[in-house]
Design an enzyme around this catalytic site. Structure first.
Site: not given
Length: 545
Positions: A133, A156, A286
Site C-alpha cells: 500500500h 537505471e 500505420d
C-alpha cells in the site's frame, strides 16, 4: 495453533503435523515476520494494510505444489510473530491457522488478498507475492485517472525488474479498485494474461501486487517499482516526462495552437490561404507502407528472423525472455496439433536436451512464418530476435525521408512524447498502430536511418493489447471497426474525429472511418492498389498532412 493432522496436498504426499512444524516452514515464517517489520518502516504495510505470501521452498516438491505461507488480514504488520502466519496448500486450503490472541486483538483472519495471491501463483508460477500500500504506488495511478498503464523508460532501476534493461520500456497494467480485495481477482487475472512480461499490477487509488520466482526476486522488484513510481511522481511535479527517453519537459500545444477568440473545444490551425481547419488531437500511424517501405518488413525483417531462429535460441536459451518465448510456443503448438494445423510438430520436453527442443522450435517457427500467422507466440520471438539484430548493428530501421521532418514538426507544434499524461484540450499526440508487436515497433523507430525517432511518439498499439487499456484480445484485427472504437476510447478524446489515422490499407481506413476517426490513405512505392472511387483523401508524403 489449529492444524489438520494430515492432508493430501503435496506431490501425492501427506502433509503431517511434523512437516508443518518442520524447519522449512519455520524458517519461512521467521523470514516473513522479519520482512513485514521492514516493509512497515518503508510504508508498504502501515495501518494493517498490505500483505505478503511466500511459498515454502522444498526441492522434493514441485514448485506448483509447495506450501504457501500468508500473512493475516487486519493486524499490525510490524508486531507480527512467526506463529501468526497462515499455512495453505497449493490450491488455497487452510492447513494451519494462528491461534486467537486476547483482547484487544481481533480474531485471526487470512489475508483478504488470498484469492489474488493464488491467481498470481497459478498464472505466473510465482514463488512469492507482495502486496504493498506504499503511497507511491497509489499516487502514480492518480496522475492520469483514465490511463490503464504505467510506462517508464531510461531509468537505471528498470534493470531490477525481471526481463528488462535500461533502454527498455517498463509497462505495468493498472486495474480499477473495488470495495473488497477479493473482487480484484478477475481483473487482475485478465491483466496478468494480457501483459505476459509484467511482474506487477497496479490497483488505482490502492497499491500494487508484485510477484517473483523467489522472495528475493519479489522483494527486489518491489523496491525497484516503488523507486520508479516515486521518480515518476517527482518528475511529473517538475514538469518533466518520465515516459520519454530524454525525460524532457512535458510539451503543451496551448500557446502555439490556440487561436485568439476561438471559444469552441476543437483545436484549430491556420492554413496558408488563411482558412481555419481542425488540427487533429491525435495522429495514429500505420507502419508498413506508411512510415516504412513494405519491402523492409518482407525482405529484411522477416527473412532475418527466419534465418536466425536457431542461432538466437541457442545463444539465449536460458534467459528469461527466451524461456518465456518457448513457453508461449509450446502452448501454441499444443493447440495447433489439437486442431491439425499444417506444419505443427511436437516439441519434446526439456529432458530430451536443448538441441532437440531447439530443432523442433525452429521447424514450428518456420511453418508459422511461411503461413504468415499473426500470433503472439511468433511475434514475441521475432521481436526478441530483431532486438538482438539491432543491438549487434545487423539491422537498421528504415523510414521514408519525409517521416522524421513531419514528426519533428508535429512535436514542435506541441505533440507530447508522454505515454501516460492525460490528453488536455490543446494537446496533440502521435501513436503507432501496427500488427507487429510493440517491441518490434519500438525497435524500428529506435534505430533508423534517421536516428532515434521514439522521442516524437506518444505510444504504440498492436493487435493484441491496447496502448492505454489492456484489452487482451480486442485489437486482434486492424480491419475491424471495434479496434478503432477502443483506440478512440483509450486515448480519451472528446470525439473520435479528433484522431487522424494514416494507413496504406483501404479496409483499415474504412474500419477507422466506421468508428468515427478521420482517415487518409498513404500512397507509397510498392503499396497495393486501391479500389476505384474509394472516397478517401490520399497523400504521398507526410508533408501533406
Amino acid at each position: 495453533m489449529a492444524a489438520a493432522p494430515a492432508v493430501t496436498a503435496l506431490n501425492g504426499l501427506k502433509v503431517t503435523q511434523a512437516y508443518l512444524e518442520g524447519k522449512a516452514v519455520k524458517e519461512t515464517k521467521v523470514l516473513m515476520a522479519e520482512l513485514c517489520r521492514q516493509f512497515y518502516t518503508l510504508g508498504w504495510v502501515s495501518g494493517t494494510g498490505g500483505s505478503i505470501a511466500f511459498k515454502v521452498h522444498d526441492d522434493s516438491i514441485p514448485k506448483s505444489h509447495q506450501l504457501i505461507l500468508m500473512s493475516p488480514s487486519g493486524v499490525q504488520k510490524e508486531r507480527m510473530e512467526p506463529e501468526d502466519m497462515y499455512v495453505l496448500s497449493h490450491n488455497g486450503s487452510v492447513l494451519s491457522a494462528p491461534s486467537a490472541k486476547p483482547y484487544p486483538h481481533k480474531p485471526p483472519k487470512c489475508s483478504d488478498s488470498s484469492p489474488v495471491f493464488l491467481k498470481a501463483y497459478e498464472l505466473r508460477d510465482a514463488g512469492a507475492v507482495i502486496h504493498s500500500h506504499g503511497i507511491e504506488s497509489c499516487l502514480v495511478t492518480m496522475i492520469n485517472p483514465l490511463s490503464k498503464e504505467f510506462r517508464i523508460t531510461h531509468m537505471e532501476m528498470i534493470k531490477g525488474i525481471k526481463g528488462h534493461g535500461y533502454y527498455d520500456e517498463l509497462v505495468v497494467p493498472i486495474i480499477e479498485n473495488t470495495a473488497y480485495e477479493y473482487e480484484l481477482t478477475d481483473s487482475l487475472a485478465k491483466a496478468i494474461e494480457a501483459y505476459p512480461k509484467s511482474t506487477a499490477v497496479l490497483v488505482r487509488n490502492h497499491g500494487v501486487y508484485v510477484w517473483g520466482d523467489t522472495w528475493i526476486s519479489a522483494k527486489t522488484q518491489t523496491e525497484c517499482y516503488h523507486y520508479l513510481f516515486d521518480a515518476a511522481i517527482k518528475l511529473h511535479q517538475m514538469g518533466l516526462d518520465w515516459s520519454a527517453p530524454n525525460h524532457g519537459p512535458i510539451q503543451s500545444a496551448r500557446s502555439s495552437l490556440r487561436i485568439v477568440g476561438e471559444s469552441n473545444f476543437s483545436v484549430k490551425a491556420k492554413k496558408d490561404n488563411g482558412d481555419i481547419d481542425p488540427f487533429p488531437r491525435c495522429i495514429v500511424l500505420d507502419i508498413e507502407g506508411t512510415t516504412t517501405p513494405i519491402s523492409f518488413v518482407s525482405e529484411v525483417l522477416f527473412p532475418y528472423a527466419r534465418d536466425n531462429v536457431g542461432r538466437h535460441l541457442s545463444l539465449t536459451y536460458d534467459t528469461p525472455d527466451t524461456q518465456n518465448d518457448i513457453k508461449l510456443l509450446r502452448s501454441q503448438v499444443e493447440s495447433d496439433l489439437e486442431q491439425g494445423v499444417p506444419g505443427a510438430v511436437p516439441i519434446p520436453s526439456d529432458d530430451a536436451g536443448k538441441e532437440e527442443v531447439i530443432a523442433a522450435l525452429v521447424a514450428n517457427v518456420d511453418a508459422m512464418i511461411k503461413a504468415d500467422r499473426k500470433i503472439t507466440a511468433l511475434k514475441e520471438l521475432q521481436g526478441h530476435i530483431w532486438r538482438t539484430g539491432y543491438e549487434k548493428d545487423e539491422l537498421e530501421g528504415i523510414v521514408y525521408d519525409d517521416v522524421p521532418e513531419a514528426l519533428e514538426k508535429w512535436h514542435a507544434l506541441g505533440i507530447k512524447v508522454a505515454f501516460h499524461n492525460s490528453v488536455s484540450l490543446f494537446d496533440s499526440h502521435v501513436y503507432i498502430y501496427s500488427s507487429g508487436s510493440r517491441l518490434a515497433q519500438r525497435l524500428i523507430f529506435g534505430k533508423t536511418n534517421h536516428g532515434d525517432l521514439r522521442k516524437y511518439l506518444s505510444g504504440f498499439f498492436d493487435t493484441t493489447v491496447g496502448y492505454l487499456y489492456s484489452f487482451k484480445t480486442l485489437f486482434r484485427n486492424k480491419k475491424e471497426t471495434r479496434s478503432y472504437v477502443e483506440i478512440s476510447e483509450s486515448l480519451g478524446v472528446d470525439k473520435p474525429s479528433d484522431i487522424l489515422f494514416v494507413t496504406d490499407v483501404y479496409q483499415e481506413a474504412t474500419a477507422a472511418k466506421g468508428a468515427g476517426l478521420e482517415a487518409v490513405i498513404s500512397i507509397r512505392p510498392g503499396n497495393g492498389p486501391l479500389p476505384e472511387n474509394h472516397g478517401f483523401k490520399t497523400i504521398k508524403s507526410f508533408s501533406e498532412i
